[in-house]
Scaffold this motif. Structure first.
Motif, PDB file in Angstrom:
ATOM      1  N   SER A  40      49.513  41.933  39.748  1.00  0.00           N
ATOM      2  CA  SER A  40      49.645  41.091  40.940  1.00  0.00           C
ATOM      3  C   SER A  40      48.683  41.545  42.041  1.00  0.00           C
ATOM      4  N   ALA A  41      48.469  42.843  42.152  1.00  0.00           N
ATOM      5  CA  ALA A  41      47.525  43.359  43.146  1.00  0.00           C
ATOM      6  C   ALA A  41      46.109  42.885  42.825  1.00  0.00           C
ATOM      7  N   ALA A  42      45.724  42.981  41.565  1.00  0.00           N
ATOM      8  CA  ALA A  42      44.388  42.536  41.159  1.00  0.00           C
ATOM      9  C   ALA A  42      44.209  41.039  41.408  1.00  0.00           C
ATOM     10  N   GLU A  43      45.225  40.267  41.092  1.00  0.00           N
ATOM     11  CA  GLU A  43      45.154  38.821  41.310  1.00  0.00           C
ATOM     12  C   GLU A  43      45.009  38.486  42.793  1.00  0.00           C
ATOM     13  N   ALA A  44      45.759  39.179  43.638  1.00  0.00           N
ATOM     14  CA  ALA A  44      45.700  38.923  45.084  1.00  0.00           C
ATOM     15  C   ALA A  44      44.319  39.216  45.651  1.00  0.00           C
ATOM     16  N   ILE A  45      43.646  40.203  45.090  1.00  0.00           N
ATOM     17  CA  ILE A  45      42.320  40.588  45.575  1.00  0.00           C
ATOM     18  C   ILE A  45      41.216  39.758  44.918  1.00  0.00           C
ATOM     19  N   GLY A  46      41.513  39.218  43.755  1.00  0.00           N
ATOM     20  CA  GLY A  46      40.522  38.400  43.057  1.00  0.00           C
ATOM     21  C   GLY A  46      39.672  39.190  42.084  1.00  0.00           C
ATOM     22  N   ILE A  47      40.266  40.241  41.497  1.00  0.00           N
ATOM     23  CA  ILE A  47      39.555  41.044  40.504  1.00  0.00           C
ATOM     24  C   ILE A  47      40.419  41.141  39.255  1.00  0.00           C
ATOM     25  N   SER A  48      39.853  41.679  38.195  1.00  0.00           N
ATOM     26  CA  SER A  48      40.611  41.839  36.957  1.00  0.00           C
ATOM     27  C   SER A  48      41.509  43.070  37.045  1.00  0.00           C
ATOM     28  N   PRO A  49      42.599  43.068  36.289  1.00  0.00           N
ATOM     29  CA  PRO A  49      43.452  44.258  36.255  1.00  0.00           C
ATOM     30  C   PRO A  49      42.697  45.506  35.780  1.00  0.00           C
ATOM     31  N   GLN A  50      41.713  45.312  34.905  1.00  0.00           N
ATOM     32  CA  GLN A  50      40.913  46.441  34.428  1.00  0.00           C
ATOM     33  C   GLN A  50      40.103  47.047  35.570  1.00  0.00           C
ATOM     34  N   ALA A  51      39.547  46.199  36.423  1.00  0.00           N
ATOM     35  CA  ALA A  51      38.788  46.701  37.571  1.00  0.00           C
ATOM     36  C   ALA A  51      39.714  47.419  38.546  1.00  0.00           C
ATOM     37  N   TYR A  52      40.896  46.864  38.748  1.00  0.00           N
ATOM     38  CA  TYR A  52      41.856  47.501  39.658  1.00  0.00           C
ATOM     39  C   TYR A  52      42.285  48.867  39.128  1.00  0.00           C
ATOM     40  N   SER A  53      42.424  48.990  37.820  1.00  0.00           N
ATOM     41  CA  SER A  53      42.850  50.262  37.237  1.00  0.00           C
ATOM     42  C   SER A  53      41.814  51.365  37.462  1.00  0.00           C
ATOM     43  N   GLN A  54      40.585  50.999  37.736  1.00  0.00           N
ATOM     44  CA  GLN A  54      39.530  51.988  37.964  1.00  0.00           C
ATOM     45  C   GLN A  54      39.423  52.428  39.419  1.00  0.00           C
ATOM     46  N   TRP A  55      40.197  51.825  40.307  1.00  0.00           N
ATOM     47  CA  TRP A  55      40.175  52.238  41.708  1.00  0.00           C
ATOM     48  C   TRP A  55      40.688  53.670  41.829  1.00  0.00           C
ATOM     49  N   PRO A  56      40.166  54.448  42.753  1.00  0.00           N
ATOM     50  CA  PRO A  56      40.657  55.812  42.955  1.00  0.00           C
ATOM     51  C   PRO A  56      42.038  55.818  43.600  1.00  0.00           C
ATOM     52  N   ILE A  58      43.048  57.493  46.280  1.00  0.00           N
ATOM     53  CA  ILE A  58      42.851  57.341  47.733  1.00  0.00           C
ATOM     54  C   ILE A  58      41.711  56.344  47.914  1.00  0.00           C
ATOM     55  N   LEU A  59      42.031  55.201  48.505  1.00  0.00           N
ATOM     56  CA  LEU A  59      41.043  54.126  48.601  1.00  0.00           C
ATOM     57  C   LEU A  59      40.020  54.393  49.694  1.00  0.00           C
ATOM     58  N   PRO A  60      38.733  54.194  49.378  1.00  0.00           N
ATOM     59  CA  PRO A  60      37.735  54.227  50.440  1.00  0.00           C
ATOM     60  C   PRO A  60      37.937  53.031  51.365  1.00  0.00           C
ATOM     61  N   ARG A  61      37.356  53.089  52.525  1.00  0.00           N
ATOM     62  CA  ARG A  61      37.571  52.066  53.553  1.00  0.00           C
ATOM     63  C   ARG A  61      37.276  50.653  53.054  1.00  0.00           C
ATOM     64  N   ARG A  62      36.223  50.479  52.272  1.00  0.00           N
ATOM     65  CA  ARG A  62      35.846  49.132  51.809  1.00  0.00           C
ATOM     66  C   ARG A  62      36.933  48.525  50.917  1.00  0.00           C
ATOM     67  N   LEU A  63      37.585  49.336  50.092  1.00  0.00           N
ATOM     68  CA  LEU A  63      38.662  48.819  49.247  1.00  0.00           C
ATOM     69  C   LEU A  63      39.935  48.589  50.049  1.00  0.00           C
ATOM     70  N   ALA A  64      40.222  49.477  50.982  1.00  0.00           N
ATOM     71  CA  ALA A  64      41.384  49.278  51.861  1.00  0.00           C
ATOM     72  C   ALA A  64      41.212  47.991  52.665  1.00  0.00           C
ATOM     73  N   ASP A  65      40.002  47.710  53.089  1.00  0.00           N
ATOM     74  CA  ASP A  65      39.736  46.469  53.821  1.00  0.00           C
ATOM     75  C   ASP A  65      40.000  45.235  52.955  1.00  0.00           C
ATOM     76  N   ARG A  66      39.702  45.325  51.665  1.00  0.00           N
ATOM     77  CA  ARG A  66      39.984  44.199  50.766  1.00  0.00           C
ATOM     78  C   ARG A  66      41.486  43.972  50.634  1.00  0.00           C
ATOM     79  N   VAL A  67      42.251  45.055  50.616  1.00  0.00           N
ATOM     80  CA  VAL A  67      43.704  44.941  50.546  1.00  0.00           C
ATOM     81  C   VAL A  67      44.229  44.252  51.800  1.00  0.00           C
ATOM     82  N   VAL A  68      43.771  44.706  52.951  1.00  0.00           N
ATOM     83  CA  VAL A  68      44.219  44.128  54.221  1.00  0.00           C
ATOM     84  C   VAL A  68      43.823  42.648  54.297  1.00  0.00           C
ATOM     85  N   ALA A  69      42.625  42.315  53.840  1.00  0.00           N
ATOM     86  CA  ALA A  69      42.182  40.916  53.868  1.00  0.00           C
ATOM     87  C   ALA A  69      43.051  40.042  52.959  1.00  0.00           C
ATOM     88  N   ALA A  70      43.415  40.551  51.798  1.00  0.00           N
ATOM     89  CA  ALA A  70      44.271  39.783  50.888  1.00  0.00           C
ATOM     90  C   ALA A  70      45.643  39.538  51.503  1.00  0.00           C
TER      91      ALA A  70
END
Length: 93
Positions: A40-56, A58-70
């Protein structure tokens, strides 16, 4: 800031997100805020679950910003943040 923005902000900004904006955002917090599962997190952001599984963890600012935007797209009125329809109409003029 406009009054409508402030009212909308109060309506959608859960306490977990407030803390995430102040502190570093963890992947587990992002998952919780975006629906509770990695899929559901990957879908909300618009990426594949496989891509989401590769996130660290502790999210860097650019990824945290994508979460906030979603979250903003999900909870704020389209007129406040601009909907795709508004963007499409502006491009045709």
């Amino acid at each position: 800031m406009t009054k409508a923005y402030l009212q909308a902000r109060k309506a959608w900004l859960p306490s977990g997100l407030k803390n995430a904006l102040i502190e570093r955002m963890e992947k587990s917090k992002a998952t919780t805020l975006l629906g509770g599962t990695p899929s559901s997190a990957a879908e909300a952001i618009g990426i594949s679950p496989q891509a989401y599984s590769q996130w660290p963890q502790i999210l860097p600012r650019r990824l945290a910003d994508r979460v906030v935007a979603a979250i903003a797209r999900k909870h704020l009125p389209a007129a406040l943040i601009g909907s795709e329809l508004c963007v499409d109409q502006a491009e045709t003029k």
